[in-house]
Design an enzyme around this catalytic site. Structure first.
Site, PDB file in Angstrom:
ATOM      1  N   GLY A 274       0.828  -1.191   0.000  1.00  0.00           N
ATOM      2  CA  GLY A 274       0.000   0.000   0.000  1.00  0.00           C
ATOM      3  C   GLY A 274       0.863   1.243   0.000  1.00  0.00           C
ATOM      4  O   GLY A 274       2.082   1.175  -0.176  1.00  0.00           O
TER       5      GLY A 274
ATOM      6  N   VAL B 187       2.957  -5.657   3.277  1.00  0.00           N
ATOM      7  CA  VAL B 187       2.325  -6.703   4.085  1.00  0.00           C
ATOM      8  C   VAL B 187       2.844  -8.072   3.625  1.00  0.00           C
ATOM      9  O   VAL B 187       2.772  -8.398   2.432  1.00  0.00           O
ATOM     10  CB  VAL B 187       0.788  -6.632   3.976  1.00  0.00           C
ATOM     11  CG1 VAL B 187       0.154  -7.672   4.906  1.00  0.00           C
ATOM     12  CG2 VAL B 187       0.292  -5.233   4.325  1.00  0.00           C
TER      13      VAL B 187
ATOM     14  N   ASP C 268     -12.113   4.317   6.792  1.00  0.00           N
ATOM     15  CA  ASP C 268     -11.649   3.821   5.493  1.00  0.00           C
ATOM     16  C   ASP C 268     -12.244   2.443   5.202  1.00  0.00           C
ATOM     17  O   ASP C 268     -11.540   1.516   4.812  1.00  0.00           O
ATOM     18  CB  ASP C 268     -10.124   3.762   5.464  1.00  0.00           C
ATOM     19  CG  ASP C 268      -9.577   3.642   4.033  1.00  0.00           C
ATOM     20  OD1 ASP C 268     -10.309   4.014   3.095  1.00  0.00           O
ATOM     21  OD2 ASP C 268      -8.446   3.161   3.862  1.00  0.00           O
TER      22      ASP C 268
END
Length: 988
Positions: free
Chosen positions: A52, A57, A168
């Site tokens: 991101g 991740v 979000d």
């Protein structure tokens, strides 16, 4: 291609991601080489799961506990202290969430080589976004939508119960376990309500496709914003696409702010109406109108899951384009040069260089839509956007667009903010917005001024208020439909254009250039602004063929054949409103049909159903509504300022429920819509529709209808209602030919008096003229009352600068006063008529009338006689000194015997004019002192200033520098206290 930030597939040629709003023209940095171990050697890295904007991740294996985990490595390069604090906040937020079955569990937060690492539960089912992308139809089954929706609502209910707002919510942040359970993760934007907001004011946070309107303009996060995002997610799961698409992030945000989404059934005919209703409630613009809590959403989704939901019935033709395209402006299409120009001007204004921009074009060309796009851009950049409208017909109050805009601004500001911004100018703005005095009862009232000084003070107060308010937040002031604006509003606009130069203020006006002729008030305003180079003009003409094709595709949500686009372009000449109307008509007439999700139609059927013009297509569309709906709309068409259902129901006698049903029919056909920023009030989607309906009424029917509306207004608002005066005056004037003359005259006179109190002299003159026109319909009208109206009309005309017209009107009043033998009326009219001329010049016609009035009034009204003698003395000042002294003496004697201090003050000033410096010094000093005392006693601000200035002039003639400086300082101080630009200019 796929977005490098969120992974979502993006459309060819797009510059911004529809999912997260990322700029696709900025290369996405390649993932760093995958490490072998993380967490100081505890977690063995298996592979990279995703990247991101700030996270890498990884799937890793916990060597100590023997389980797979997800490790998010935060990229801290370039992060400031606030960014690091945000990371800490995420960890604290998720720690507070604990172990919830629908929230991704965070096991630990560690730091390695300065980079924080969040150790979380590994969700081997991937993201909901990936699951959705894997579906052949691009959407989920209704059963899955309901199940995932309930699980997400449970997660939000738990988070909101702990005062945590996610901010979000989107498919990419929703993870699936091996058994398919949805869990909400990535609280990286989460905010705890007890903490102050850490993002900068005006910063857009969250992913734009799922962004609540209030979140988009930078307001503090509330649980309702998460519910809006949940609605957007459910919409996408049901239909296979977010509720709004656009070519850039601002285009999507603009739709969140201004446009209602189309029904989910448009994209998925199998969507149940009950689910669609819930999604539409979640996507309401006003947070207060959404479901009260996530817990309520859970209950509703459970209820829907327990029901046997059947797909809605789908006709051969799907719901019409007009019904489903939400006004046909869901996507902003074309106008690249114009939007660039207007955004550039906005950037300049936000940087402290005020701008006035006029968006110009014919009806339906897209002026308001272009400004809506600008407003979204400005709001995202932290500006306060305030809308004001002018309405068709002579219905509005004076300064109406400014009243609307300031009222919206005041409602959105706290008392603390307003008290700071109203340091100066507040009393003047309160003249326009009565709510200010309700919130600040101790707001001082400004003393009255004479003539144009009162209006200049109002204008200066508004300019000062805007300048002060823009220091906290930039202001974008939108004045829509200026071709219908009243003259005082246009004068105020000119004043602001000249006096707001280095403030963070942008004024945007829209008007129809085709409606302007030489006599139009706006034509004078535009000419004046053009001469001084005070505004920028953005001209809109018909869209080109390619943009028309893009608009058709945006409305129909599918590719359009070139030959069809060519046909529509030729028929409409690129007018967007006409394009939408023609498409609606073709759909409703059956020339276009939806077959297996595709619009089809033969060239022959399309050619046969193409209308000759926009009025024809409007007429055909109205004909397809029920007879009762047309009856209801005809009543509404007689209200050019908009309408409320209760008033229409009172006129038609149909009752509230029936009227609301008919209103729903008109809303569904996109004939009317709810007025933006005015809940409960409605207007026609375009003025041409209203004009078409109203034009079909015969004159007798119009007269009768306006009388019925006037009676209904009196019953609902009350005959004494100040707020309804403009509407009452309009409708009873239109009803006057039917015999309702007294009410027409009465309401018009009251509306004129109110406008005069706001220094809106042009509006006052218009209303007095309206009263006189109604008066002419009464053969037995009271002539003295007509003379009074003529006097008021002439006085107002004089203050607008129309002296020739004022003289004609006042002469008519004088003739009536003579024939009726009313000295007092003759004297008051002569005073007004005489005051139109230039003192110290030969004005034989005026002096004769004044002399006649003095003789007629005799000793019956000494104060009036004193004023007349003072006025006549002014005309004799430079031509007959003896006559001037005689009249000044007569004026002073009459004033003193009357006991009228104001008249005596005027008489003393008149007496002082003939005193000679160096010869009558003692007498002059005595007169000035006495005038000063009387002016202070009466509180006459104008006379007090004039006399103080006279002291300065007297001292200058004597050569007394000390007295001159003191007197001039007093005059400047008084001008400042009075907040009078006119007096300040005189002092200067």
């Amino acid at each position: 291609m796929a977005c490098g930030v969120c992974g979502q597939e993006v459309r060819e040629g797009a510059r911004f991601c529809d999912g997260c709003g990322a700029n696709l023209e900025v290369p996405t940095p390649a993932a760093e080489s995958t490490p072998t171990m993380l967490g100081s050697g505890r977690y063995r890295v298996e592979r990279l799961l995703g990247e991101g904007a700030r996270k890498l991740v990884y799937l890793a294996h916990d060597e100590r506990l023997g389980r797979d985990v997800a490790v998010a490595v935060i990229k801290t390069e370039g992060l400031d202290a606030a960014g690091r604090h945000r990371i800490d906040r995420e960890a604290r937020a998720m720690a507070r969430l604990g172990d919830h079955p629908n929230i991704v569990t965070v096991f630990d937060v560690v730091e390695e080589q300065g980079d924080p690492q969040i150790i979380a539960q590994y969700m081997d089912g991937g993201t909901l976004s990936e699951h959705l992308a894997a579906q052949p139809s691009g959407r989920l089954s209704i059963a899955e939508v309901l199940r995932y929706g309930e699980e997400l609502a449970l997660a939000l209910a738990h988070a909101h119960g702990l005062d945590i707002v996610h901010r979000d919510v989107k498919p990419a942040n929703i993870w699936l376990s091996a058994d398919g359970t949805a869990k909400l993760g990535d609280f990286g934007l989460a905010a705890m309500s007890e903490q102050s907001r850490l993002t900068s004011e005006g910063m857009v946070v969250g992913t734009v496709a799922y962004l609540a309107p209030e979140q988009a303009v930078g307001r503090a996060p509330e649980p309702a914003a998460d519910l809006y995002a949940l609605g957007a997610v459910l919409y996408e799961l049901t239909t296979g696409r977010p509720p709004f698409l656009g070519d850039d992030a601002v285009a999507v945000i603009s739709q969140h702010l201004n446009t209602a989404p189309v029904a989910t059934t448009w994209h998925n005919p199998e969507a149940p109406a009950s689910l669609d209703a819930l999604i539409m409630r979640l996507l309401i613009k006003d947070p207060a109108l959404r479901p009260a809590s996530a817990t309520d959403v859970v209950a509703e989704l459970r209820r829907l899951r327990e029901m046997s939901l059947e797909p809605v019935a789908v006709a051969e033709i799907a719901p019409t384009i007009g019904t489903l395209a939400a006004g046909d402006w869901r996507r902003f299409v074309g106008r690249s040069e114009e939007i660039a120009a207007i955004r550039g001007a906005c950037d300049e204004a936000l940087a402290g260089r005020s701008r006035l921009v006029m968006v110009v074009g014919e009806p339906g060309i897209g002026k308001t839509r272009l400004v809506e796009e600008l407003a979204s851009y400005a709001a995202v950049r932290g500006a306060q956007v305030c809308w004001g409208h002018s309405y068709e017909g002579e219905v509005g109050v004076a300064y109406l667009p400014f009243v609307e805009a300031f009222r919206a601004y005041v409602r959105n500001r706290s008392d603390v903010q307003l008290s700071t911004e109203m340091a100066t100018g507040g009393a003047e703005v309160a003249t326009l917005v009565s709510e200010l005095r309700q919130r600040f009862p101790d707001l001082p009232a400004s003393p009255p001024l004479e003539g144009d000084a009162e209006r200049m003070r109002l204008f200066d107060g508004v300019a000062t208020f805007l300048a002060h308010a823009s220091r906290a937040d930039p202001i974008v002031l939108v004045l829509d439909d200026l071709h219908w604006a009243d003259k005082p509003s246009l004068l105020l606009l000119q004043y602001l254009a000249r006096n707001l130069r280095h403030d963070r203020v942008m004024i945007v006006g829209t008007y129809r250039d085709v409606d302007l002729d030489r006599q139009h008030p706006l034509a004078d305003t535009i000419a004046a602004l053009r001469r001084e180079h005070l505004y920028e003009r953005v001209l809109l003409r018909g869209m080109d063929r390619d943009d028309v094709k893009a608009l058709i595709e945006a409305i129909g949500e599918q590719a359009t054949p070139d030959d069809f686009a060519d046909t529509i372009f030729r028929a409409t000449e690129g007018n967007p409103f006409f394009v939408a109307e023609v498409l609606r008509h073709l759909n409703e007439s059956g020339a276009l049909k939806l077959v297996d999700g595709r619009w089809v139609g033969t060239p022959e059927s399309i050619a046969e159903n193409l209308p000759e013009g926009v009025r024809e297509v409007i007429g055909r569309r109205l004909s397809r509504l029920s007879e009762d709906a047309n009856k209801m709309l005809t009543v509404a068409a007689a209200m050019p300022g908009g309408f409320v259902p209760e008033l229409v129901a009172a006129v038609t006698g149909d009752g509230d429920d029936t009227t609301l049903d008919l209103l729903d029919e008109a809303l569904g056909a996109q004939i009317v819509h709810e007025r933006p920023r005015s809940p409960g009030a409605y207007e026609f989607t375009h003025a041409l529709i209203r004009q078409t309906l109203y034009g079909e009424l015969s004159t007798p029917r119009r007269v009768r209808l306006h009388r019925q509306i006037g009676e209904a207004l009196e019953a609902s608002a009350g005959a004494q209602s100040e707020a309804s005066l403009p509407e009452l005056a309009y409708h009873w004037f239109q009803a006057a030919p039917g015999g309702d003359i007294e009410k027409a005259v009465g309401y018009s006179t009251r509306a004129a008096d109110r406008a005069r109190g706001q220094a809106a002299h042009e509006e006052a003159a218009r209303y007095y003229d309206q009263a006189l026109q109604a008066f002419e319909l009464d053969e037995h009208a009271d002539k003295l009352r007509r003379a009074e109206l003529l006097l008021s009309h002439g006085a107002s005309l004089k203050r607008t600068g129309e002296t020739e017209r004022a003289d004609r009107v006042l002469r008519d009043a004088i003739e009536i006063a003579r024939h009726q033998g009313t000295p007092e009326l003759l004297a008051r009219t002569a005073l007004e008529f005489g005051g139109t001329g230039m003192i110290g010049t030969r004005q034989t016609d005026r002096t004769k009338v004044i002399e006649e009035a003095i003789e007629a009034i005799g000793e019956t009204d000494l104060a009036l006689r004193a004023r007349l003698c003072s006025l006549l003395a002014g005309y004799e000042l430079f031509f007959n000194a003896d006559r001037h002294r005689e009249l000044a003496s007569d004026a002073l004697d009459a004033a003193r015997r009357s006991g009228d201090s104001a008249a005596e003050t005027i008489a003393l000033q008149t007496w002082a004019w003939q005193l000679r410096p160096g010869i009558d010094d003692d007498e002059l000093d005595r007169v000035l002192d006495e005038t000063q005392r009387l002016a202070e006693e009466t509180g006459n601000a104008d006379l007090l200033f004039t006399n103080t200035a006279s002291y300065a002039v007297r001292a200058m003639v004597r050569g007394d520098a000390g007295l001159y400086d003191r007197s001039l300082a007093d005059a400047i101080r008084l001008a400042a206290e009075l907040r009078s630009p006119t007096h300040a200019a005189n002092a200067a």
